[in-house]
Design an enzyme around this catalytic site. Sequence first.
Site, PDB file in Angstrom:
ATOM      1  N   GLU A 178       0.714  -1.364   0.029  1.00  0.00           N
ATOM      2  CA  GLU A 178       0.222  -0.025  -0.124  1.00  0.00           C
ATOM      3  C   GLU A 178       0.882   1.182   0.084  1.00  0.00           C
ATOM      4  OE1 GLU A 178      -3.272   0.038   3.067  1.00  0.00           O
ATOM      5  OE2 GLU A 178      -2.870   2.458   2.926  1.00  0.00           O
ATOM      6  N   CYS A 212      -8.193   2.990   8.261  1.00  0.00           N
ATOM      7  CA  CYS A 212      -9.730   2.847   7.909  1.00  0.00           C
ATOM      8  C   CYS A 212     -10.536   2.264   9.154  1.00  0.00           C
ATOM      9  CB  CYS A 212      -9.737   1.902   7.068  1.00  0.00           C
ATOM     10  SG  CYS A 212      -9.405   0.266   7.471  1.00  0.00           S
TER      11      CYS A 212
HETATM   12  S1  SF4 Z   1     -11.498  -1.486   4.639  1.00  0.00           S
HETATM   13 FE1  SF4 Z   1      -9.422  -1.086   5.594  1.00  0.00          FE
HETATM   14  S2  SF4 Z   1      -8.335  -2.859   5.948  1.00  0.00           S
HETATM   15 FE2  SF4 Z   1     -10.173  -3.418   4.447  1.00  0.00          FE
HETATM   16  S3  SF4 Z   1      -9.114  -3.519   2.549  1.00  0.00           S
HETATM   17 FE3  SF4 Z   1     -10.014  -1.253   2.622  1.00  0.00          FE
HETATM   18  S4  SF4 Z   1      -8.296  -0.259   3.837  1.00  0.00           S
HETATM   19 FE4  SF4 Z   1      -7.894  -2.378   3.957  1.00  0.00          FE
END
Ligand code: SF4
Length: 341
Positions: free
Chosen positions: A144, A212
């Site tokens: 990422e 997130c």
């Molecule tokens: S919701 Fe959060 S943990 Fe899940 S793929 Fe998206 S960024 Fe990654």
Amino acid sequence: MRDVWDGSYDRGMTSNSQRRVLLAKPRGYCAGVDRAVETVEIALEKYGAPVYVRKQIVHNVHVVRTLEERGAIFVDETEEVPEGSIVVFSAHGVAPVVHQEARGRNLATIDATCPLVTKVHKEAVRFAKDDYDILLIGHEGHEEVIGTSGEAPDHIHLVDGPGDVANVQVRDPDKVAWLSQTTLSVDETLATVRALRERFPNLMDPPSDDICYATQNRQVAVKQMAAGAELVIVVGSTNSSNSVRLVEVAKEHGADNAYLVDYAAEIDEAWLAGVTTVGVTSGASVPDELVQGVLAWLAERGYGDVEEIESVKESMRFALPHELRSVQRPSGPGPRLEART
Ligand code: SF4
């Protein structure tokens, strides 16, 4: 099951009759992982095997193995995909140069980048357009971080935790912004931001949280659970950033020991010595069938009393990538990946 737990548990009893499991909720699949896995499944159904996937679609060995059995081929770089083939980009996102490479090889691309990662990419582009130095808090080498950095390579500086703040060099200390990887420890990231702000008092914040909702919620849940458990077992893979963070958070918030396992078979019976209460959770890329396997393993050893502790309710779901929008999705949230034996 309690809707919301007040965090009050006594610890220390070790008799067989009092052995129990605290099961964290939310745990496991987040909306971005659910969407990414479904993207590969639907691509296989729609186009037939093989479907190429650049990098692990999500960081979980079981998910990757299962999709491989269905005909997905995982590659590290776009140049490994035969010209004219279909390639899916993983949930962690890719740099713009990867899209260019795919166009150069005449590949049909399906972008399964999580929308919450895409949001961070857009923030990076906007800050770079305004000529800020961007301090990206994250782990060096994580996919990422590589993808986000690729949006503005001349403006982004990686900051790998509070200890890295002193190394940061910027052009103008009054024109600096910070962003972060989505799957970090909330507490450590706040510490890093505090240290950055001491050096750069005019540090600009991102427009909204980059860590997130799923990462934050799983950390909240494991903090509450770890306060009442001597041992915490986190189901997840070693390359899963959010899963590794859950182990750290569990240890910091009351568990005597916390371990990461991909499968129940990796649990060491010695970990249970003197343990009354075992906490169980899983990272955002883990199908719940693996957690059920851990619960069955524990039940065979006297830990059959399971109490689910729900700290936050989740209902997030993302639309499929636009390349697959015409495909009808099964209704309701939740994973569809079944174990293949
Ligand atoms: S919701 Fe959060 S943990 Fe899940 S793929 Fe998206 S960024 Fe990654």
